[in-house]
Design a protein around this motif. Structure first.
Motif, PDB file in Angstrom:
ATOM      1  N   PRO A 111      21.612 -45.986 -85.107  1.00  0.00           N
ATOM      2  CA  PRO A 111      20.384 -45.514 -85.760  1.00  0.00           C
ATOM      3  C   PRO A 111      19.656 -44.511 -84.863  1.00  0.00           C
ATOM      4  N   GLU A 112      18.987 -43.569 -85.475  1.00  0.00           N
ATOM      5  CA  GLU A 112      18.349 -42.493 -84.711  1.00  0.00           C
ATOM      6  C   GLU A 112      17.335 -43.015 -83.701  1.00  0.00           C
ATOM      7  N   VAL A 113      16.576 -44.040 -84.060  1.00  0.00           N
ATOM      8  CA  VAL A 113      15.561 -44.552 -83.144  1.00  0.00           C
ATOM      9  C   VAL A 113      16.204 -45.165 -81.908  1.00  0.00           C
ATOM     10  N   ILE A 114      17.375 -45.749 -82.067  1.00  0.00           N
ATOM     11  CA  ILE A 114      18.087 -46.319 -80.915  1.00  0.00           C
ATOM     12  C   ILE A 114      18.676 -45.202 -80.059  1.00  0.00           C
ATOM     13  N   VAL A 115      19.202 -44.176 -80.712  1.00  0.00           N
ATOM     14  CA  VAL A 115      19.729 -43.012 -79.978  1.00  0.00           C
ATOM     15  C   VAL A 115      18.651 -42.447 -79.061  1.00  0.00           C
ATOM     16  N   GLU A 116      17.466 -42.211 -79.601  1.00  0.00           N
ATOM     17  CA  GLU A 116      16.397 -41.600 -78.806  1.00  0.00           C
ATOM     18  C   GLU A 116      15.889 -42.557 -77.731  1.00  0.00           C
ATOM     19  N   ALA A 117      15.885 -43.854 -78.027  1.00  0.00           N
ATOM     20  CA  ALA A 117      15.463 -44.834 -77.019  1.00  0.00           C
ATOM     21  C   ALA A 117      16.422 -44.838 -75.835  1.00  0.00           C
ATOM     22  N   LEU A 118      17.711 -44.733 -76.105  1.00  0.00           N
ATOM     23  CA  LEU A 118      18.693 -44.710 -75.027  1.00  0.00           C
ATOM     24  C   LEU A 118      18.624 -43.402 -74.245  1.00  0.00           C
ATOM     25  N   ILE A 119      18.338 -42.304 -74.921  1.00  0.00           N
ATOM     26  CA  ILE A 119      18.178 -41.026 -74.219  1.00  0.00           C
ATOM     27  C   ILE A 119      17.018 -41.127 -73.225  1.00  0.00           C
ATOM     28  N   GLU A 120      15.943 -41.793 -73.618  1.00  0.00           N
ATOM     29  CA  GLU A 120      14.819 -42.019 -72.699  1.00  0.00           C
ATOM     30  C   GLU A 120      15.256 -42.847 -71.497  1.00  0.00           C
ATOM     31  N   LEU A 121      16.043 -43.887 -71.757  1.00  0.00           N
ATOM     32  CA  LEU A 121      16.532 -44.748 -70.676  1.00  0.00           C
ATOM     33  C   LEU A 121      17.395 -43.953 -69.707  1.00  0.00           C
ATOM     34  N   TYR A 122      18.296 -43.136 -70.239  1.00  0.00           N
ATOM     35  CA  TYR A 122      19.141 -42.314 -69.377  1.00  0.00           C
ATOM     36  C   TYR A 122      18.301 -41.342 -68.547  1.00  0.00           C
ATOM     37  N   ALA A 123      17.218 -40.839 -69.121  1.00  0.00           N
ATOM     38  CA  ALA A 123      16.371 -39.883 -68.409  1.00  0.00           C
ATOM     39  C   ALA A 123      15.704 -40.515 -67.195  1.00  0.00           C
ATOM     40  N   ILE A 124      15.243 -41.766 -67.325  1.00  0.00           N
ATOM     41  CA  ILE A 124      14.595 -42.382 -66.170  1.00  0.00           C
ATOM     42  C   ILE A 124      15.625 -42.763 -65.109  1.00  0.00           C
ATOM     43  N   GLN A 125      16.859 -43.062 -65.548  1.00  0.00           N
ATOM     44  CA  GLN A 125      17.907 -43.299 -64.554  1.00  0.00           C
ATOM     45  C   GLN A 125      18.235 -41.999 -63.814  1.00  0.00           C
ATOM     46  N   ARG A 126      18.316 -40.921 -64.562  1.00  0.00           N
ATOM     47  CA  ARG A 126      18.610 -39.622 -63.958  1.00  0.00           C
ATOM     48  C   ARG A 126      17.526 -39.249 -62.940  1.00  0.00           C
ATOM     49  N   ALA A 127      16.292 -39.658 -63.205  1.00  0.00           N
ATOM     50  CA  ALA A 127      15.172 -39.343 -62.322  1.00  0.00           C
ATOM     51  C   ALA A 127      15.053 -40.302 -61.141  1.00  0.00           C
ATOM     52  N   GLY A 128      15.893 -41.337 -61.107  1.00  0.00           N
ATOM     53  CA  GLY A 128      15.897 -42.246 -59.967  1.00  0.00           C
ATOM     54  C   GLY A 128      15.006 -43.464 -60.094  1.00  0.00           C
ATOM     55  N   TYR A 129      14.460 -43.709 -61.293  1.00  0.00           N
ATOM     56  CA  TYR A 129      13.513 -44.810 -61.448  1.00  0.00           C
ATOM     57  C   TYR A 129      14.173 -46.185 -61.615  1.00  0.00           C
ATOM     58  N   THR A 130      15.497 -46.247 -61.688  1.00  0.00           N
ATOM     59  CA  THR A 130      16.169 -47.538 -61.870  1.00  0.00           C
ATOM     60  C   THR A 130      16.921 -47.966 -60.612  1.00  0.00           C
ATOM     61  N   ALA A 131      16.582 -47.345 -59.478  1.00  0.00           N
ATOM     62  CA  ALA A 131      17.334 -47.594 -58.241  1.00  0.00           C
ATOM     63  C   ALA A 131      16.734 -48.687 -57.360  1.00  0.00           C
ATOM     64  N   ALA A 132      15.514 -49.123 -57.634  1.00  0.00           N
ATOM     65  CA  ALA A 132      14.861 -50.107 -56.767  1.00  0.00           C
ATOM     66  C   ALA A 132      15.589 -51.448 -56.807  1.00  0.00           C
ATOM     67  N   LEU A 133      15.680 -52.078 -55.645  1.00  0.00           N
ATOM     68  CA  LEU A 133      16.327 -53.383 -55.536  1.00  0.00           C
ATOM     69  C   LEU A 133      15.283 -54.492 -55.579  1.00  0.00           C
ATOM     70  N   SER A 134      15.653 -55.615 -56.161  1.00  0.00           N
ATOM     71  CA  SER A 134      14.776 -56.780 -56.235  1.00  0.00           C
ATOM     72  C   SER A 134      15.484 -57.986 -55.618  1.00  0.00           C
ATOM     73  N   PRO A 135      14.740 -58.849 -54.912  1.00  0.00           N
ATOM     74  CA  PRO A 135      15.338 -60.072 -54.351  1.00  0.00           C
ATOM     75  C   PRO A 135      15.361 -61.240 -55.326  1.00  0.00           C
ATOM     76  N   ASP A 136      14.983 -60.999 -56.589  1.00  0.00           N
ATOM     77  CA  ASP A 136      14.714 -62.119 -57.486  1.00  0.00           C
ATOM     78  C   ASP A 136      15.952 -62.908 -57.909  1.00  0.00           C
ATOM     79  N   VAL A 137      17.130 -62.277 -57.997  1.00  0.00           N
ATOM     80  CA  VAL A 137      18.329 -63.060 -58.343  1.00  0.00           C
ATOM     81  C   VAL A 137      18.540 -64.144 -57.297  1.00  0.00           C
ATOM     82  N   GLU A 138      18.515 -63.762 -56.023  1.00  0.00           N
ATOM     83  CA  GLU A 138      18.706 -64.755 -54.958  1.00  0.00           C
ATOM     84  C   GLU A 138      17.539 -65.734 -54.906  1.00  0.00           C
ATOM     85  N   ARG A 139      16.338 -65.241 -55.146  1.00  0.00           N
ATOM     86  CA  ARG A 139      15.154 -66.104 -55.124  1.00  0.00           C
ATOM     87  C   ARG A 139      15.263 -67.208 -56.170  1.00  0.00           C
TER      88      ARG A 139
END
Length: 288
Positions: free
Chosen positions: A239-267
């Motif tokens: 669906p078009e709304v999902i296509v555009e939502a994923l394009i937004e997600l890819y854009a923030i990954q491209r910009a480096g916003y999904t690179a932060a590490l969290s200790p919460d899995v181990e916590r």
């Protein structure tokens, strides 16, 4: 014996892993399925299957009857928020005492991208319900490379994404499931949120190198344009709304916003999160 834990989305990426891990722990699990063809999968995993169809409200009542705790997962569909609202309302009616919500990384960032806003809307409904909760906010899944890109990796030795050199702290769904199992079976996590990531932030060039090493052949990451990515998703029937939502997600990954590490899995689990190399080794058949 009354069922205590309901898992929605029980045959999906995360849901089935949670059902398996809870069953191993000896918990009494009811697993919601939309299609009868998935019943054998649930029984094999050690849980009781129950039908849940949003077009038939009586199935929601039956699914929640006698349930104390819920792992609430909604599929990525245009009416995801509406589905979440129905589930939260049914949890209130059924006297559920605890909700663990499968949300998304960045849900607490406002205004955020579309997917984050959808997740946060459902989180707010849960907060307003008065039911104690835990929000699990995972980064993108390692398993996406097997489930979404496995075919082209097998047939073309390549996968295609519009994320440039951006990095992401990908998380294995088995770690998400372990965190879910932990918060569903141990106290002390009420009214908290956890960001779930893997142990390293990788670019897709690095992902391709790991896949090449594990498979024994050269795997290429092809950086495509947003327009090409849109075209591919539309051709796949999204669906078009999902296509555009994923394009937004890819854009923030491209910009480096999904690179932060969290200790919460181990916590939460007491164990370090799995590496992408471990994932690729375990799932190597998906790429051959």
């Amino acid at each position: 014996m009354a069922n205590r834990i309901l898992v929605t989305g029980a045959t999906g990426n995360i849901g089935l892993q949670i059902v398996k891990q809870l069953s191993v722990l000896g918990e009494n699990v009811r697993a919601a399925v939309h299609s009868a063809k998935n019943v054998p999968i649930i029984k094999e995993a050690g849980a009781e299957p129950v039908e849940l169809d949003f077009n038939r409200p009586e199935t929601l009542r039956d699914a929640f009857r006698g349930i104390e705790k819920v792992y609430l997962l909604t599929p990525l569909v245009p009416n995801m928020v509406e589905m979440g609202a129905h589930l939260v309302e049914e949890a209130k009616k059924g006297g559920v005492k605890y909700i663990v919500r499968s949300s998304g990384l960045g849900a607490d960032i406002e205004p955020g991208i579309t997917l984050s806003r959808w997740h946060r809307e459902i989180e707010k409904m849960i907060e307003a319900s008065g039911i104690p909760y835990t929000f699990l906010r995972p980064n993108s899944f390692m398993q996406n490379y097997a489930n979404l890109f496995g075919y082209t990796i097998k047939t073309q030795n390549a996968f295609y994404l519009p994320v440039g050199d951006g990095k992401a702290a990908l998380v294995d769904v088995r770690d998400i499931a372990a965190a879910a199992a932990a918060v569903l079976t141990k106290s002390g996590h009420e009214n908290r949120a956890y960001n779930l990531t893997g142990p390293e932030a990788l670019s897709n060039h690095e992902v391709a190198e790991i896949l090449s090493k594990v498979t024994g052949r050269k795997i290429n990451y092809v950086n495509v344009s947003e327009d090409d990515a849109r075209r591919g998703m539309r051709e796949a029937g999204m669906p078009e709304v999902i296509v555009e939502a994923l394009i937004e997600l890819y854009a923030i990954q491209r910009a480096g916003y999904t690179a932060a590490l969290s200790p919460d899995v181990e916590r939460v689990t007491g164990k370090k999160p799995m590496s992408f190399n471990q994932f690729a080794t375990d799932y190597v058949e998906a790429f051959k």
